[in-house]
Design a protein around this motif. Structure first.
Motif, PDB file in Angstrom:
ATOM      1  N   ILE A   1       0.868  -1.169   0.000  1.00  0.00           N
ATOM      2  CA  ILE A   1       0.000   0.000   0.000  1.00  0.00           C
ATOM      3  C   ILE A   1       0.909   1.225   0.000  1.00  0.00           C
ATOM      4  O   ILE A   1       1.673   1.436   0.948  1.00  0.00           O
ATOM      5  CB  ILE A   1      -0.918   0.017   1.234  1.00  0.00           C
ATOM      6  CG1 ILE A   1      -1.705  -1.298   1.341  1.00  0.00           C
ATOM      7  CG2 ILE A   1      -1.854   1.224   1.179  1.00  0.00           C
ATOM      8  CD1 ILE A   1      -2.550  -1.629   0.125  1.00  0.00           C
ATOM      9  N   VAL A   2       0.832   1.994  -1.066  1.00  0.00           N
ATOM     10  CA  VAL A   2       1.727   3.139  -1.236  1.00  0.00           C
ATOM     11  C   VAL A   2       1.017   4.389  -0.716  1.00  0.00           C
ATOM     12  O   VAL A   2       0.081   4.902  -1.332  1.00  0.00           O
ATOM     13  CB  VAL A   2       2.149   3.312  -2.706  1.00  0.00           C
ATOM     14  CG1 VAL A   2       3.077   4.511  -2.853  1.00  0.00           C
ATOM     15  CG2 VAL A   2       2.845   2.043  -3.204  1.00  0.00           C
ATOM     16  N   ALA A   3       1.475   4.841   0.443  1.00  0.00           N
ATOM     17  CA  ALA A   3       0.924   6.039   1.088  1.00  0.00           C
ATOM     18  C   ALA A   3       2.047   7.059   1.253  1.00  0.00           C
ATOM     19  O   ALA A   3       2.237   7.637   2.326  1.00  0.00           O
ATOM     20  CB  ALA A   3       0.302   5.679   2.427  1.00  0.00           C
TER      21      ALA A   3
ATOM     22  N   GLY B   1      -2.551  11.159  -0.242  1.00  0.00           N
ATOM     23  CA  GLY B   1      -1.974  12.178  -1.102  1.00  0.00           C
ATOM     24  C   GLY B   1      -1.220  11.616  -2.284  1.00  0.00           C
ATOM     25  O   GLY B   1      -1.103  12.268  -3.321  1.00  0.00           O
ATOM     26  N   ALA B   2      -0.700  10.397  -2.166  1.00  0.00           N
ATOM     27  CA  ALA B   2      -0.007   9.770  -3.291  1.00  0.00           C
ATOM     28  C   ALA B   2      -0.960   9.514  -4.447  1.00  0.00           C
ATOM     29  O   ALA B   2      -0.546   9.445  -5.608  1.00  0.00           O
ATOM     30  CB  ALA B   2       0.650   8.459  -2.851  1.00  0.00           C
ATOM     31  N   GLN B   3      -2.253   9.389  -4.133  1.00  0.00           N
ATOM     32  CA  GLN B   3      -3.253   9.191  -5.180  1.00  0.00           C
ATOM     33  C   GLN B   3      -3.778  10.523  -5.701  1.00  0.00           C
ATOM     34  O   GLN B   3      -3.944  10.709  -6.910  1.00  0.00           O
ATOM     35  CB  GLN B   3      -4.406   8.355  -4.625  1.00  0.00           C
ATOM     36  CG  GLN B   3      -5.529   8.115  -5.619  1.00  0.00           C
ATOM     37  CD  GLN B   3      -6.490   7.071  -5.110  1.00  0.00           C
ATOM     38  OE1 GLN B   3      -6.189   5.884  -5.134  1.00  0.00           O
ATOM     39  NE2 GLN B   3      -7.645   7.509  -4.624  1.00  0.00           N
TER      40      GLN B   3
ATOM     41  N   GLN C   1       0.784  21.024  -4.060  1.00  0.00           N
ATOM     42  CA  GLN C   1       1.467  19.740  -3.943  1.00  0.00           C
ATOM     43  C   GLN C   1       1.200  18.872  -5.156  1.00  0.00           C
ATOM     44  O   GLN C   1       0.227  19.078  -5.882  1.00  0.00           O
ATOM     45  CB  GLN C   1       0.992  18.992  -2.689  1.00  0.00           C
ATOM     46  CG  GLN C   1       1.128  19.751  -1.398  1.00  0.00           C
ATOM     47  CD  GLN C   1       0.000  20.733  -1.169  1.00  0.00           C
ATOM     48  OE1 GLN C   1      -1.147  20.483  -1.547  1.00  0.00           O
ATOM     49  NE2 GLN C   1       0.312  21.873  -0.587  1.00  0.00           N
ATOM     50  N   GLU C   2       2.056  17.895  -5.333  1.00  0.00           N
ATOM     51  CA  GLU C   2       1.880  16.887  -6.371  1.00  0.00           C
ATOM     52  C   GLU C   2       2.008  15.511  -5.742  1.00  0.00           C
ATOM     53  O   GLU C   2       2.773  15.336  -4.783  1.00  0.00           O
ATOM     54  CB  GLU C   2       2.941  17.062  -7.464  1.00  0.00           C
ATOM     55  CG  GLU C   2       2.838  18.388  -8.205  1.00  0.00           C
ATOM     56  CD  GLU C   2       4.011  18.619  -9.150  1.00  0.00           C
ATOM     57  OE1 GLU C   2       5.025  17.878  -9.014  1.00  0.00           O
ATOM     58  OE2 GLU C   2       3.919  19.514  -9.996  1.00  0.00           O
ATOM     59  N   PRO C   3       1.262  14.522  -6.237  1.00  0.00           N
ATOM     60  CA  PRO C   3       1.372  13.178  -5.662  1.00  0.00           C
ATOM     61  C   PRO C   3       2.784  12.629  -5.829  1.00  0.00           C
ATOM     62  O   PRO C   3       3.412  12.815  -6.876  1.00  0.00           O
ATOM     63  CB  PRO C   3       0.366  12.364  -6.478  1.00  0.00           C
ATOM     64  CG  PRO C   3      -0.559  13.368  -7.087  1.00  0.00           C
ATOM     65  CD  PRO C   3       0.258  14.600  -7.322  1.00  0.00           C
ATOM     66  N   GLU C   4       3.267  11.961  -4.795  1.00  0.00           N
ATOM     67  CA  GLU C   4       4.567  11.284  -4.863  1.00  0.00           C
ATOM     68  C   GLU C   4       4.317   9.813  -5.202  1.00  0.00           C
ATOM     69  O   GLU C   4       4.002   9.000  -4.329  1.00  0.00           O
ATOM     70  CB  GLU C   4       5.296  11.420  -3.519  1.00  0.00           C
ATOM     71  CG  GLU C   4       6.622  10.692  -3.444  1.00  0.00           C
ATOM     72  CD  GLU C   4       7.513  10.931  -4.648  1.00  0.00           C
ATOM     73  OE1 GLU C   4       7.603  10.028  -5.518  1.00  0.00           O
ATOM     74  OE2 GLU C   4       8.094  12.022  -4.732  1.00  0.00           O
ATOM     75  N   ARG C   5       4.443   9.475  -6.496  1.00  0.00           N
ATOM     76  CA  ARG C   5       4.072   8.138  -6.982  1.00  0.00           C
ATOM     77  C   ARG C   5       5.245   7.357  -7.549  1.00  0.00           C
ATOM     78  O   ARG C   5       5.039   6.300  -8.159  1.00  0.00           O
ATOM     79  CB  ARG C   5       3.003   8.265  -8.072  1.00  0.00           C
ATOM     80  CG  ARG C   5       1.698   8.868  -7.601  1.00  0.00           C
ATOM     81  CD  ARG C   5       0.719   8.979  -8.754  1.00  0.00           C
ATOM     82  NE  ARG C   5      -0.551   9.552  -8.325  1.00  0.00           N
ATOM     83  CZ  ARG C   5      -1.515   9.949  -9.157  1.00  0.00           C
ATOM     84  NH1 ARG C   5      -1.341   9.843 -10.455  1.00  0.00           N
ATOM     85  NH2 ARG C   5      -2.638  10.451  -8.684  1.00  0.00           N
TER      86      ARG C   5
END
Length: 677
Positions: free
Chosen positions: A466-468, A654-656, A632-636
């Motif tokens: 899960i990428v948070a 926020g990654a989404q 901000q921009e998502p950190e993906r």
């Protein structure tokens, strides 16, 4: 020794003569919006029943109008409507027969959202939609009869009592204040005449329900209005209400149109309790105090000081339905504390949306969000220990999954670690305390100071990642953005860079306002010190002048910086801030001399400062520091690498979607994802 002995007053029963409250904590009234939707009574029943099982002694519902002109929403005026309410009362009594359920009767008067709204005089509220219709003699008699009828029907519906709200700028309070009651008959003029209507409402209600029914009057203990009620008038009203038949008097603070914050996170805990205590010394019935009381130790302190007999905790019961049980069992560190952010509760209420809670998205959604143990436990990795990652990790672990939580930082929290450093947002630390305890209790493996990559996670053999990872600050395409004068907001908040005396802030969202608050602040935080709060907002709790407000210009200690907040959009900055708290931030900064400018085009940053166009006109802001709060921009990047390697992964928070660093959305989405895992 029983664990609850550390709170002997909080857990002492209260004898009301004809009935008994099992402890001194009640869930105060909140309008959730469930009252107004199809199927809402079933959802309200589940909501209140869960709080009854959570240990409170009494519950007060959201406001219910006694007639159409009183609100335009949920009302109780017929036996058919009473039948719907029985769904709620039966659910609460089934959950715990010792818990009392009380219905609040709320006649909104000039604040009712209907052209049929009424008031003692045709004086429009500053925040009202309509000029109210002035009540004539027959109209006053109708309202009195409707209050009595509503109370009688509440008893028929199975309630243990009613609370009649006489504050906040609603109907009863508008009779009490000269600026909204210009009548010259027996219902206006002297204070004795102005208080006649609310006192008569209590008298009629008592006659309608008999002696063995809880009747609470919510008194405007301090209305925060210039020319409002004096302290002596409040005491006079309290005595008259007691004589008219009130079982309990509950203190309420401020009208909705007043310009003093009373329930935002910038308000000190239990700031208003001493006002209740002063009134309590003049009456014999029990008294309830409220506002910014969110933990059991604060309850005990208020009761020990003699400020009240009962303590109302409304929003804290949104945040944690089991708050009272946890206190009784000595599990205070497991309480999911209300941080008074207002983002999912009052901001929703005043914009026509259903209430919930930022730190507990199950609130008011108990029938829709139902945690169940997993039938196939998995090994889950969560990357990022910000609000989304923390919410997912704890919910998934509670369901029975094995969870490993990674973060590159030395502590959990993500953006909450920024928020809690801002004066007035100290309560955000409580959420991190809660999550730290849950990580420990649930056996979540925590890996801090650990920067993971796709290869590491693939080798670890987790079933899913899960990428948070949250966001990264947006770097605007402005010449000189790498100039030494330019400072990112994270560095500014964390104190990693020196900030000059003259500052321009690029960006007027919540972060820009938080940064401005931080860099202009000096002295004690008003949220942590009642005397400082009083000076900053012109309030006098001890002397209680009319309305409680001094009329003296607010005295705000600040750092002496010259600060300008800039935004690209036209119009006044700060319009995107929360409905119920945005005005407090704007007003507080204006009082510190912070300038707010819209319609700005950024040109370049150089040794001279920040060059812009303001409404098309060239302008130089000759500043020492330019703090960049440009979104901000998502950190993906990790997510993209995992997908490329074929590792199962999902985005959350926020990654989404970066948005406005929306913790409310992040926690809600993470909770939903964990319950589906």
């Amino acid at each position: 020794m029983a664990t609850h002995d550390r709170y002997p007053l909080m857990f002492s029963p209260l004898d009301l003569g004809f009935t008994r409250l099992k402890n001194r904590v009640l869930m105060g009234s909140m309008h959730t919006g469930l009252e107004d939707i199809e199927g809402g009574f079933e959802r309200m029943a589940a909501f209140f029943a869960e709080r009854a099982r959570g240990g409170v002694g009494m519950i007060i519902t959201g406001g219910i109008a006694p007639n159409h002109e009183g609100g335009g929403g949920a009302k109780l005026s017929t036996p058919q409507e009473a039948a719907q309410h029985r769904i709620v009362t039966e659910a609460v009594h089934a959950a715990d027969p010792d818990v009392k359920i009380v219905m609040q009767i709320l006649h909104a008067g000039p604040l009712a959202g209907t052209p049929a709204c009424v008031a003692p005089s045709a004086v429009r509220s500053r925040i009202g939609r309509f000029v109210p219709n002035e009540l004539d003699a027959d109209g006053i008699e109708k309202q009195l009869a409707d209050f009595a009828n509503c109370a009688s029907l509440a008893r028929a519906a199975g309630y243990d009592g009613v609370e009649i709200i006489g504050s906040a700028g609603y109907l009863l309070s508008t009779f009490l204040v000269e600026k909204t009651n210009t009548r010259t008959d027996e219902w206006g003029g002297s204070f004795e005449n102005r208080m006649r209507f609310p006192v008569e409402v209590i008298r009629r209600a008592r006659a309608a329900v008999g002696d063995d029914f809880i009747l609470i009057f919510r008194i405007p203990a301090m209305d925060m209005l210039d020319g409002g009620m004096s302290g002596d008038e409040v005491i006079q009203l309290a005595k008259a209400v007691e004589a008219a038949g009130a079982t309990i008097i509950s203190t309420h603070f401020t009208w909705h149109e007043a310009q003093v914050p009373t329930i935002a996170t910038m308000v000190p805990r239990a700031a208003f309790a001493e006002v209740t205590g002063r009134i309590r010394s003049h009456v014999t019935v029990p008294m309830i105090t409220s506002n910014r009381i969110n933990m059991p130790d604060v309850v005990e302190q208020v009761l020990a000081a003699g400020h009240a007999d009962l303590v109302s905790m409304a929003r804290p019961m949104l945040a944690d339905a089991d708050l009272v049980n946890k206190a009784y069992e000595g599990r205070e560190d497991e309480i999911n504390t209300c941080i008074a952010c207002n983002q999912a509760c009052l901001d929703h209420t005043f914009t026509g949306r259903l209430t919930s809670c930022l730190v507990n998205p199950r609130a008011c959604n108990e029938t829709l969000i139902v945690p169940q143990p997993t039938t196939r436990p998995r090994d889950l990795a969560v990357v990022g220990a910000g609000p989304a990652g923390l919410a997912f990790a704890t919910e998934a672990a509670q369901r029975g999954h094995k969870v490993t939580l990674y973060d590159a930082a030395a502590e959990i929290g993500g953006q909450f670690n920024l928020a809690r450093r801002v004066p007035g947002k100290e309560e955000f630390s409580e959420t991190l305390r809660y999550f730290r305890r849950m990580i420990e209790k649930l056996g979540i493996t925590l890996r801090l100071n650990t920067r993971v990559d796709a290869d590491m996670l693939a080798a670890a053999g987790h079933d899913e990642v899960i990428v948070a990872t949250g966001i990264r600050p947006r770097v605007p395409d402005v010449a000189g953005i790498d100039h030494p004068k330019a400072v990112g907001y994270i560095d500014a908040i964390m104190g990693r860079r020196d900030i000059g005396k003259r500052v321009a802030i690029m960006g007027a969202g919540g972060i820009g306002f938080d940064v401005a608050t931080l860099i202009t602040h000096a002295g004690p935080s008003a949220a942590m010190d009642i005397p400082t709060f009083c000076r900053e907002w012109g309030v006098d709790f001890a002397g209680h002048p009319r309305g409680g407000v001094t009329g003296i210009a607010p005295q705000i200690e600040h750092a002496g910086r010259e600060v300008t907040i800039l935004q690209r959009r036209d119009g006044a900055p700060g319009r995107s801030l929360g409905k119920t708290t945005g005005w407090t931030h704007r007003l507080s900064l204006q009082r510190r001399g912070v300038k707010l400018l819209g319609g700005v085009t950024y040109l370049r940053i150089d040794d001279a400062g920040l060059h812009c166009l303001v409404n098309g006109e060239p302008r130089l802001f000759a500043v020492d520091t330019v703090i960049v709060c440009a979104g901000q921009e998502p950190e993906r990047s990790l997510y993209d690498a995992l997908i490329a390697r074929g590792v199962p992964a999902q985005l959350v928070g926020g990654a989404q979607e970066a948005g406005e660093l929306d913790a409310k959305r992040a926690i809600a989405e993470a909770t939903a994802l964990a319950l589906a895992a």
